[in-house]
Design a protein around this motif. Structure first.
Motif: not given
Length: 140
Positions: A95-116
């Motif tokens: 929605x806006x110009x500028x720096x955006x950090x886009x990432x994702x979080x996976x909930x792998x059935x009890x194992x949660x991790x963040x994507x780089x």
């Protein structure tokens, strides 16, 4: 009388306690070999793009159907599920110009991790009308 052994044992116990506390309080690590990609190298505010959680796959991984939440600067964009086949992806409209950090979080059935995450610089949209975001690609 305090012996050298007693001081060493107490120091070792204190160090062990500190290491355990650090491990418990540390942020979740990013998954190796998984990152977020953006469908444009020059995104503009207000235009739609595809975000892909690269290498988050369902086939042979056991994570088909697991929820994946995409974020833009910490704000939820969308939650999708890992498909049995194909890419784990969603649509993103900054929605806006500028720096955006886009990432994702996976909930792998009890194992949660963040994507780089990917840091994306979004340009202001100076165009008008439907062509302001460019024309869609019909190849592929």
């Amino acid at each position: 009388m305090t012996t050298s052994f007693d001081r060493t044992a107490r120091l070792g116990a204190a160090l062990g306690t500190a290491l355990v506390a650090t491990a418990l309080l540390a942020p979740t690590a990013h998954a190796d070999g998984q990152w977020v990609s953006v469908s444009s190298q020059d995104p503009k505010a207000g235009c739609s793009y595809t975000l892909v959680a690269v290498n988050v796959v369902g086939y042979s991984s056991g994570y088909a159907g697991a929820p994946v939440t995409f974020y833009d600067n910490g704000e939820v964009i969308d939650t999708v599920t890992v498909p049995a086949f194909g890419e784990t992806k969603t649509s993103w409209r900054p929605s806006a110009a500028g720096s955006h950090e886009v990432t994702a979080k996976v909930d792998g059935y009890g194992r949660i991790w963040w994507i780089t995450p990917a840091t994306v610089t979004v340009a202001p949209n100076t165009g008008t009308g439907s062509a302001a975001c460019g024309f869609p690609s019909f190849s592929g």
